[in-house]
Design a protein around this motif. Structure first.
Motif, PDB file in Angstrom:
ATOM      1  N   ASN A  61      67.216 -94.646  41.910  1.00 50.15           N
ATOM      2  CA  ASN A  61      68.455 -94.760  42.693  1.00 50.15           C
ATOM      3  C   ASN A  61      69.487 -93.665  42.435  1.00 50.15           C
ATOM      4  N   VAL A  62      69.165 -92.658  41.650  1.00 54.48           N
ATOM      5  CA  VAL A  62      70.133 -91.582  41.397  1.00 54.48           C
ATOM      6  C   VAL A  62      70.408 -90.826  42.694  1.00 54.48           C
ATOM      7  N   GLU A  63      69.364 -90.342  43.334  1.00 51.54           N
ATOM      8  CA  GLU A  63      69.540 -89.618  44.596  1.00 51.54           C
ATOM      9  C   GLU A  63      70.085 -90.542  45.679  1.00 51.54           C
ATOM     10  N   GLU A  64      69.645 -91.792  45.686  1.00 49.67           N
ATOM     11  CA  GLU A  64      70.093 -92.758  46.695  1.00 49.67           C
ATOM     12  C   GLU A  64      71.609 -92.943  46.670  1.00 49.67           C
ATOM     13  N   GLY A  65      72.226 -92.875  45.495  1.00 54.02           N
ATOM     14  CA  GLY A  65      73.677 -92.997  45.402  1.00 54.02           C
ATOM     15  C   GLY A  65      74.390 -91.910  46.188  1.00 54.02           C
ATOM     16  N   PHE A  66      73.916 -90.682  46.040  1.00 54.33           N
ATOM     17  CA  PHE A  66      74.509 -89.566  46.766  1.00 54.33           C
ATOM     18  C   PHE A  66      74.242 -89.677  48.265  1.00 54.33           C
ATOM     19  N   LEU A  67      73.014 -90.069  48.615  1.00 52.39           N
ATOM     20  CA  LEU A  67      72.672 -90.208  50.033  1.00 52.39           C
ATOM     21  C   LEU A  67      73.474 -91.316  50.701  1.00 52.39           C
ATOM     22  N   LYS A  68      73.648 -92.419  49.994  1.00 49.80           N
ATOM     23  CA  LYS A  68      74.409 -93.552  50.525  1.00 49.80           C
ATOM     24  C   LYS A  68      75.861 -93.137  50.782  1.00 49.80           C
ATOM     25  N   CYS A  69      76.426 -92.401  49.843  1.00 45.41           N
ATOM     26  CA  CYS A  69      77.796 -91.910  49.973  1.00 45.41           C
ATOM     27  C   CYS A  69      77.912 -90.961  51.160  1.00 45.41           C
ATOM     28  N   ALA A  70      76.987 -90.019  51.268  1.00 51.64           N
ATOM     29  CA  ALA A  70      77.015 -89.041  52.363  1.00 51.64           C
ATOM     30  C   ALA A  70      76.849 -89.727  53.715  1.00 51.64           C
ATOM     31  N   ARG A  71      75.931 -90.703  53.802  1.00 52.27           N
ATOM     32  CA  ARG A  71      75.735 -91.434  55.067  1.00 52.27           C
ATOM     33  C   ARG A  71      76.991 -92.158  55.476  1.00 52.27           C
ATOM     34  N   THR A  72      77.666 -92.777  54.523  1.00 52.76           N
ATOM     35  CA  THR A  72      78.886 -93.512  54.819  1.00 52.76           C
ATOM     36  C   THR A  72      79.972 -92.577  55.325  1.00 52.76           C
ATOM     37  N   ILE A  73      80.114 -91.419  54.703  1.00 50.07           N
ATOM     38  CA  ILE A  73      81.110 -90.438  55.139  1.00 50.07           C
ATOM     39  C   ILE A  73      80.780 -89.954  56.556  1.00 50.07           C
ATOM     40  N   LEU A  74      79.525 -89.632  56.805  1.00 51.65           N
ATOM     41  CA  LEU A  74      79.126 -89.181  58.148  1.00 51.65           C
ATOM     42  C   LEU A  74      79.371 -90.261  59.197  1.00 51.65           C
ATOM     43  N   ASN A  75      79.094 -91.509  58.863  1.00 48.34           N
ATOM     44  CA  ASN A  75      79.363 -92.606  59.794  1.00 48.34           C
ATOM     45  C   ASN A  75      80.855 -92.726  60.090  1.00 48.34           C
ATOM     46  N   LYS A  76      81.687 -92.519  59.078  1.00 47.93           N
ATOM     47  CA  LYS A  76      83.142 -92.579  59.278  1.00 47.93           C
ATOM     48  C   LYS A  76      83.619 -91.414  60.143  1.00 47.93           C
ATOM     49  N   ILE A  77      82.981 -90.263  60.011  1.00 48.82           N
ATOM     50  CA  ILE A  77      83.329 -89.117  60.858  1.00 48.82           C
ATOM     51  C   ILE A  77      82.908 -89.409  62.295  1.00 48.82           C
ATOM     52  N   ASP A  78      81.684 -89.899  62.470  1.00 48.58           N
ATOM     53  CA  ASP A  78      81.176 -90.211  63.812  1.00 48.58           C
ATOM     54  C   ASP A  78      82.017 -91.266  64.519  1.00 48.58           C
ATOM     55  N   SER A  79      82.516 -92.236  63.775  1.00 50.06           N
ATOM     56  CA  SER A  79      83.310 -93.308  64.382  1.00 50.06           C
ATOM     57  C   SER A  79      84.760 -92.895  64.623  1.00 50.06           C
ATOM     58  N   GLY A  80      85.159 -91.729  64.081  1.00 50.73           N
ATOM     59  CA  GLY A  80      86.537 -91.264  64.243  1.00 50.73           C
ATOM     60  C   GLY A  80      87.468 -91.761  63.150  1.00 50.73           C
ATOM     61  N   GLU A  81      86.948 -92.525  62.218  1.00 47.94           N
ATOM     62  CA  GLU A  81      87.761 -93.038  61.115  1.00 47.94           C
ATOM     63  C   GLU A  81      88.201 -91.911  60.184  1.00 47.94           C
ATOM     64  N   LEU A  82      87.361 -90.901  60.051  1.00 42.74           N
ATOM     65  CA  LEU A  82      87.673 -89.711  59.261  1.00 42.74           C
ATOM     66  C   LEU A  82      87.629 -88.488  60.161  1.00 42.74           C
ATOM     67  N   ASP A  83      88.605 -87.602  60.004  1.00 42.67           N
ATOM     68  CA  ASP A  83      88.643 -86.359  60.771  1.00 42.67           C
ATOM     69  C   ASP A  83      88.606 -85.185  59.803  1.00 42.67           C
ATOM     70  N   PRO A  84      87.475 -84.494  59.712  1.00 43.13           N
ATOM     71  CA  PRO A  84      87.360 -83.397  58.754  1.00 43.13           C
ATOM     72  C   PRO A  84      88.309 -82.240  59.034  1.00 43.13           C
TER      73      PRO A  84
END
Length: 117
Positions: A61-84
């Motif tokens: 689960n070491v790599e999975e932690g980073f992937l999970k975090c990145a997926r969540t950030i990308l989902n927030k960008i896609d939904s408009g919740e985060l604006d880079p």
């Protein structure tokens, strides 16, 4: 286990859309466990944290932690919740060539030529 106030300080000092993962480490030493999976999982859920257990020894689960975090950030960008593109969003591009506005899904973009003179 993290201090109960650590995550609230992070939310206060960082972007309100911060992504926080609670990682229980040393999963390979289950016999020496001080916090049960249920306790940690409940704490994470009550505090709106993602949770997973990891082992640096086995790599579980070491790599999975980073992937999970990145997926969540990308989902927030896609939904408009985060604006880079917004200053203070907590997101920063590493390479200037990656700085392009993301278009919402389902829209078409016009191919514009850019001069790098």
């Amino acid at each position: 286990m993290v201090s109960p106030d650590t995550h609230s300080h992070a939310r206060t000092l960082a972007s309100p859309n911060i992504v926080i993962i609670l990682c229980g480490n040393k999963k390979d030493l289950d016999a020496d466990r001080e916090v049960t999976f249920l306790e940690a999982s409940r704490f994470a859920q009550e505090n709106e944290l993602m949770f997973l257990e990891t082992s640096a020894l086995t790599g579980e689960n070491v790599e999975e932690g980073f992937l999970k975090c990145a997926r969540t950030i990308l989902n927030k960008i896609d939904s408009g919740e985060l604006d880079p593109e917004r200053m203070g969003s907590g997101i920063q591009y590493g390479d200037a060539s990656l700085r392009q506005l993301r278009q919402p899904r389902g829209t078409t973009t016009q191919n514009k030529q850019q001069c790098n003179c």
